[in-house]
Design a protein around this motif. Structure first.
Motif, mmCIF file in Angstrom:
data_model
loop_
_atom_site.group_PDB
_atom_site.id
_atom_site.type_symbol
_atom_site.label_atom_id
_atom_site.label_comp_id
_atom_site.label_asym_id
_atom_site.label_seq_id
_atom_site.Cartn_x
_atom_site.Cartn_y
_atom_site.Cartn_z
ATOM 1 N N ASP A 21 38.185 44.265 33.653
ATOM 2 C CA ASP A 21 37.082 44.082 34.223
ATOM 3 C C ASP A 21 37.146 43.275 35.443
ATOM 4 N N GLY A 22 38.253 42.572 35.839
ATOM 5 C CA GLY A 22 38.326 41.964 37.216
ATOM 6 C C GLY A 22 38.353 42.993 38.280
ATOM 7 N N CYS A 23 38.776 42.557 39.582
ATOM 8 C CA CYS A 23 39.028 43.595 40.614
ATOM 9 C C CYS A 23 39.917 43.030 41.445
ATOM 10 N N TRP A 24 40.651 43.692 42.325
ATOM 11 C CA TRP A 24 41.843 43.227 43.107
ATOM 12 C C TRP A 24 42.298 44.274 44.023
ATOM 13 N N PHE A 25 42.722 43.797 45.016
ATOM 14 C CA PHE A 25 43.289 44.746 46.164
ATOM 15 C C PHE A 25 44.471 45.306 45.641
ATOM 16 N N PRO A 26 44.833 46.714 45.633
ATOM 17 C CA PRO A 26 45.900 47.346 44.917
ATOM 18 C C PRO A 26 47.387 47.083 45.991
#
Length: 125
Positions: A21-26
């Motif tokens: 559910d979180g987000c991040w830079f790949p």
């Protein structure tokens, strides 16, 4: 890499999975490209610690991302950015769909965090 999560009263919302559910830079290149679009708080996002965005900062982030999204959506499906430092050039290719997915997910997270009276917390390495 920096990732960001919703935190409500010091913990994840009920049912929240930080890995889904979180987000991040790949990768680091995308992080370096997009971080200026995200860095709208009173303090810069700490790449090695944590930075909390309150409701007003999240609203500012959402407005900023929404405006920038239109610009990035109008670009081709991919583009190159070339940087030169000390006479050495390096080029990085970015995929529009990857960039837009990060922006869209973040805007959805902002909406949910505001609805839950929570914060968006950026966590560095």
């Amino acid at each position: 890499m920096i990732d960001w999560q919703i935190i409500v009263e010091g913990k994840f919302p009920s049912g929240w999975d930080e890995h889904k559910d979180g987000c991040w830079f790949p990768d680091f290149d995308v992080q370096r490209f997009l971080l200026p679009y995200f860095d709208v708080g009173d303090q810069p996002i700490d790449e090695y610690g944590s930075t909390n965005f309150d409701t007003n900062t999240m609203k500012r982030l959402r407005t900023h991302l929404e405006w920038q999204r239109a610009y990035l959506e109008a670009r081709g499906t991919s583009w190159l950015v070339t940087e030169t430092s000390d006479g050495v050039s390096a080029s990085y290719e970015f995929q529009r769909d990857v960039i837009l997915e990060i922006m869209d997910k973040t805007m959805s997270m902002v909406d949910l965090a505001i609805e839950l009276n929570g914060q968006l917390v950026f966590r560095g390495d």
